[in-house]
Design a protein around this motif. Structure first.
Motif, PDB file in Angstrom:
ATOM      1  N   TYR A 299      -5.563  24.313   2.822  1.00  0.00           N
ATOM      2  CA  TYR A 299      -5.873  24.354   1.415  1.00  0.00           C
ATOM      3  C   TYR A 299      -5.973  22.691   1.094  1.00  0.00           C
ATOM      4  CZ  TYR A 299      -4.704  29.262   0.863  1.00  0.00           C
ATOM      5  OH  TYR A 299      -4.907  30.415   0.793  1.00  0.00           O
ATOM      6  N   THR A 323      -5.832  31.882  -4.541  1.00  0.00           N
ATOM      7  CA  THR A 323      -4.967  30.575  -4.015  1.00  0.00           C
ATOM      8  C   THR A 323      -5.939  29.440  -4.137  1.00  0.00           C
ATOM      9  OG1 THR A 323      -5.454  31.719  -1.900  1.00  0.00           O
ATOM     10  CG2 THR A 323      -2.967  31.836  -2.465  1.00  0.00           C
ATOM     11  N   GLU A 339     -13.597  38.281  -5.653  1.00  0.00           N
ATOM     12  CA  GLU A 339     -12.666  39.186  -4.460  1.00  0.00           C
ATOM     13  C   GLU A 339     -12.866  40.734  -4.701  1.00  0.00           C
ATOM     14  OE1 GLU A 339     -10.494  38.671  -1.983  1.00  0.00           O
ATOM     15  OE2 GLU A 339     -10.281  40.602  -2.262  1.00  0.00           O
ATOM     16  N   ALA A 367     -18.773  39.595  -2.919  1.00  0.00           N
ATOM     17  CA  ALA A 367     -19.345  38.274  -3.197  1.00  0.00           C
ATOM     18  C   ALA A 367     -20.946  38.564  -3.008  1.00  0.00           C
ATOM     19  CB  ALA A 367     -19.033  37.457  -2.121  1.00  0.00           C
ATOM     20  N   ASP A 387     -14.383  31.861   1.764  1.00  0.00           N
ATOM     21  CA  ASP A 387     -13.521  32.217   2.907  1.00  0.00           C
ATOM     22  C   ASP A 387     -13.263  33.652   3.231  1.00  0.00           C
ATOM     23  OD1 ASP A 387     -10.860  32.080   4.357  1.00  0.00           O
ATOM     24  OD2 ASP A 387      -9.682  31.892   2.626  1.00  0.00           O
TER      25      ASP A 387
END
Ligand code: SAH
Length: 457
Positions: A299, A323, A339, A367, A387
């Protein structure tokens, strides 16, 4: 004219290994004909036995190593741990890192047709690359009237009973063992795949490494868990770190682990963990990175590549429980997370609140559906982070990125092959792959993670 195949089944031959496949098998060539041999390492001279021959390649077994690789290390009871995901345990950690870095370079050239792209040396774990995983999902079976839990033998439905995994955190190993023993003592039946009978299918455990909070999830075929109260009582008594005991019902004939119905049997519906200074609530069905130490490394790299000054709108696609979004929000004007799992989005919203972060918005959906809608509605972003899961990004989503033209794309990937495929599409659409940083999130396994920076040309 078809070329003759230089080997046949049951031949014993001497070879020199040249390479490793993406699943960690050794590759040796006999007059150009490739043989895949588990356990062989590049540079090693060995005798192998041919066990299967196909048209363009064959498989063999390692019989004797004449000259060992300097990266070979001794392993204990290797079979069992290999089933449990330690495919590379016969390679020293230095050798594993070299292999993974190499694989990234090869795949980017072969599939991505990216010549001379800057690939940095892989970032491995500084300390002990064992016992790092914060989550296990262990299949349950029955043998000689006893409840067992462990790993599937490769390419089979047979479960091998195990009492520890070398890549799980000790707290996870302990939780799985305790639950297995308790269920066995209480006579709770194990699910049987063939007859679709029995109760307990999987034991799942998650652990917040920074908070010491443990979650146990019992996945059953049946709506009810036999002897439920006693079971809960025993788990609390045996596992003092447990904060949440959850029941998930999966009544289908399927190899998908979790079913649709989840209820809390005892305690909290989530456990908490920290990555850096950010606190996260994690619910049973949400994705959360499994290597807490390396997650921070990954990250930080994503944040560095995003290079935020505080004025940017950022989209975090495939955001899980938010996150990366919350990491980015500390440096951006506004972050939009997307998400597909609704429970994860609930977690993400809760996590923003928990940390007093107000410049984020989260949307549940795919997405490739949500982001094109945003774009058509006039919402854009200067920086886009993706991601995706192993299959990579949906092509329509990549086309939207190309139209939307964010200045920077940060691509976090857990599969170099789909990464390379997607980078090629983005390159053809006007982006330049500036740098690639492999990060070892999964020591002892063949999995490779990368963080990539792309800029609009
Ligand atoms: N960035 C997060 C999650 C990465 S894992 C983290 O680091 O924790 C990939 C996530 O993508 C999973 O949470 C998965 O549920 C989600 N996902 C899978 N397919 C998707 C899709 N088509 N659109 C949006 N999210 C998707």
């Amino acid at each position: 004219m078809t070329k003759t195949i230089p080997v046949k089944k049951n031949d014993y031959i001497d070879v020199v290994f040249e390479d490793l496949t993406h699943d960690g098998a050794g590759v040796a060539k006999v007059e150009g004909f490739p043989l895949f041999i588990p356990n062989g390492l590049p540079g090693e001279k060995a005798q192998v036995k041919v066990i299967k021959v196909n048209k363009g390649y064959g498989f063999g077994r390692l019989i004797e190593i004449y000259e060992k690789s300097p990266y070979r290390v001794d392993v204990l009871s290797s079979e069992i741990h290999k089933y449990g995901g330690c495919q590379l345990e016969h390679i020293s950690y230095e050798g594993q890192l070299k292999y993974k870095e190499n694989q990234v370079r090869q795949v980017l050239t072969r599939i991505g047709k990216l010549e001379n792209v800057l690939v940095h040396p892989i970032l491995g774990m500084d300390n002990n690359p064992w016992h790092y995983r914060n989550k296990a999902q262990v299949p349950v079976g029955e043998k000689d009237g006893k409840l067992i839990a462990g790993f599937f033998k490769p390419r089979s439905h047979e479960i091998v009973d195990t009492d520890e995994s070398l890549i799980q955190l000790p707290e996870i190993n302990e939780a799985v063992q305790a639950v297995k023993e308790i269920c066995n003592d209480l006579g709770i039946s194990a699910y049987q795949e063939e007859s679709h009978k029995g109760a307990l299918r999987h034991i799942m455990a998650r652990y917040g490494n920074q908070t010491g909070e443990l979650m146990v999830v019992l996945v059953t075929r049946t709506e009810d868990i036999p002897k439920k109260n006693k079971l809960v009582e025993e788990i609390i008594a045996r596992l003092p770190k447990v904060k949440s005991i959850v029941h998930n019902v999966n009544s289908k004939r399927t190899n998908v682990i979790l079913g649709e119905k989840t209820t809390v049997l005892w305690g909290s519906e989530v456990i908490y963990d920290f990555i850096g200074d950010v606190r996260f609530a994690i619910s049973p069905l949400s994705f959360y990175q499994v290597n807490p130490v390396q997650t921070k490394v990954l990250y930080d790299k994503a944040l560095e590549y995003a290079g935020l000054s505080g004025d940017e709108s950022v989209i975090d696609a495939y955001c899980g429980i938010g996150t990366i979004s919350l990491f980015l929000a500390q440096k951006a004007k506004k972050v939009f997370g997307v998400e597909v799992v609704p429970e994860a989005i609930e977690d993400a919203k809760r996590n923003a609140e928990l940390n007093g972060i107000t410049n984020v918005e989260f949307a549940a959906g795919e997405a490739e559906v949500v982001i094109p809608k945003w774009y058509k509605g006039g919402n854009s972003a200067e920086v886009l982070v993706v991601d995706p899961p192993r299959k990579g990004c949906d092509e329509t989503f990549l086309q939207t990125i190309i139209e939307m033209k964010p200045k920077k794309v940060v691509y976090v990937s857990c599969n170099p092959a789909t990464l390379a495929r997607d980078l090629r599409i983005l390159e053809d659409g006007g982006y330049k792959t500036v740098e690639v940083q492999p990060v070892d999130m999964f020591p002892q396994t063949t999995h490779v993670e990368c963080c990539v920076l792309l800029k609009l040309r």
